[in-house]
Motif scaffolding. Structure first.
Motif, short mmCIF file in Angstrom:
data_model
loop_
_atom_site.label_atom_id
_atom_site.label_comp_id
_atom_site.label_asym_id
_atom_site.label_seq_id
_atom_site.Cartn_x
_atom_site.Cartn_y
_atom_site.Cartn_z
N TYR A 237 0.83 -1.20 0.00
CA TYR A 237 0.00 0.00 0.00
C TYR A 237 0.87 1.25 0.00
N ILE A 241 0.96 4.06 -3.09
CA ILE A 241 0.61 5.47 -2.91
C ILE A 241 1.75 6.37 -3.36
N THR A 260 -8.99 -0.50 -5.33
CA THR A 260 -8.39 0.72 -5.86
C THR A 260 -7.34 0.35 -6.90
N ASP A 277 -6.22 -1.32 -0.02
CA ASP A 277 -6.09 -0.06 0.73
C ASP A 277 -7.08 -0.06 1.89
#
Length: 322
Positions: A237, A241, A260, A277
């Motif tokens: 994660y 990001i 996502t 996420d």
């Protein structure tokens, strides 16, 4: 009922990336499985855990299990090794004794069997083997858990899942960890590693064959970065990001898969990233709660992030982080 939390700790000592999360959030983990001990061809076990790590988890009130696998030196599950375990009684007894010795020496609470890729034609023999080992471990006062591939129907001929008889195995052991991830994988087209519709199908099948109070639903803490040239790399994660921000790629929500994703291009090559996420984590926890199963199993702690634990504590049976 709140969910029990089973955490896979990918490492045998305090140097693993998951260690800071254990230090900070370990009190919400009911059971911690130390992963990386493999059975060698001579019946011995490769690797030894940190005694202080086991003791530290015990101080938090967490039960500690030893995960034992049939991974070879190339990182592949050995069908041949399982074939020996289920056919050669002396070899199986030697391996069992070596596992028991470590459990006793390091004061483990139980064992987690990660014995994958048995030949489908060995389905009956594999079940009998798991039953026999479970009886012996339980007589020695150890908890017995097992990891099983995700499936939504009986498929005895499947090369990966066929040997796993949910009903027979579920009767034999104390707890069953469903590996409800890898719906999409490096060789597949891009997509969620564990979409809600897919996971729901697997849970429905599992509940029909295994007592609910024995079932842990696997929760992935990762995703994949697929290249249009083929293949994919595991991505956490936090890494996802950071990658999306660096490329200015907007995060999108796949409402069909409850996941996502984003797309970016680098050096003229297009990439698609699907990852787990906080939103997809909460959806999975809600699903597990609604199904009334025993809990969730996190794969794996090295890939976790603080927000995941903060969400998790709202569902956990040991909900207070001290």
């Amino acid at each position: 009922m709140p969910l029990n939390v089973f955490g896979f700790y990918n490492g045998l000592n305090e140097q693993a990336k998951g260690y800071p999360y254990l230090k900070r959030f370990g009190r919400i983990i009911n059971q911690l499985a130390l992963f990386q001990i493999a059975i060698l061809n001579n019946g011995t076990l490769d690797g030894r855990p940190s005694r202080s790590l086991v003791n530290e988890a015990h101080t938090m009130g967490t039960k500690v299990l030893l995960t034992v696998s049939n991974l070879n030196q190339q990182g592949k599950f050995s069908t041949a090794l399982i074939g020996r375990l289920i056919r050669e009684q002396d070899f199986a007894n030697l391996v069992w004794q070596n596992i028991r010795n470590i459990l006793v020496e390091y004061q483990f609470d139980g064992v987690n069997l990660d014995l994958e890729k048995a030949a489908p034609e060995d389905r009956s023999l594999y079940s009998k083997f798991i039953q026999a080992w479970s009886t012996k471990f339980r007589q020695a006062n150890f908890l017995v858990t097992i990891d099983v591939p995700a499936k939504s129907a009986s498929d005895p001929s499947d090369s990966w899942k066929g040997a796993f008889d949910y009903q027979a195995i579920g009767q034999a052991v104390d707890e069953v960890i469903l590996m409800t991830y890898e719906e999409h994988w490096p060789a597949s087209p891009p997509g969620s590693v564990a979409s809600i519709p897919w996971v729901t199908e697997i849970l429905n099948y599992a509940i029909a064959t295994i007592p609910r109070q024995k079932i842990y639903m696997g929760i992935p803490l990762y995703g994949y970065d697929w290249s249009e040239r083929g293949g994919a790399q595991v991505i956490s994660y936090l890494r996802a990001i950071e990658l999306a921000r660096r490329h200015g790629a907007p995060l999108q929500w796949d409402g069909r898969q409850y996941s996502t994703f984003f797309r970016y291009e680098t050096r003229g090559v297009r990439h698609t990233v699907y990852f787990e996420d906080p939103r997809s984590l909460k959806d999975k926890l809600d699903l597990a709660l609604s199904m009334g199963i025993r809990g969730v199993a996190l794969w794996e702690m090295n890939l976790s992030y603080p927000r995941a634990w903060e969400i998790l504590q709202n569902y956990a049976s040991r909900s207070k982080i001290k």
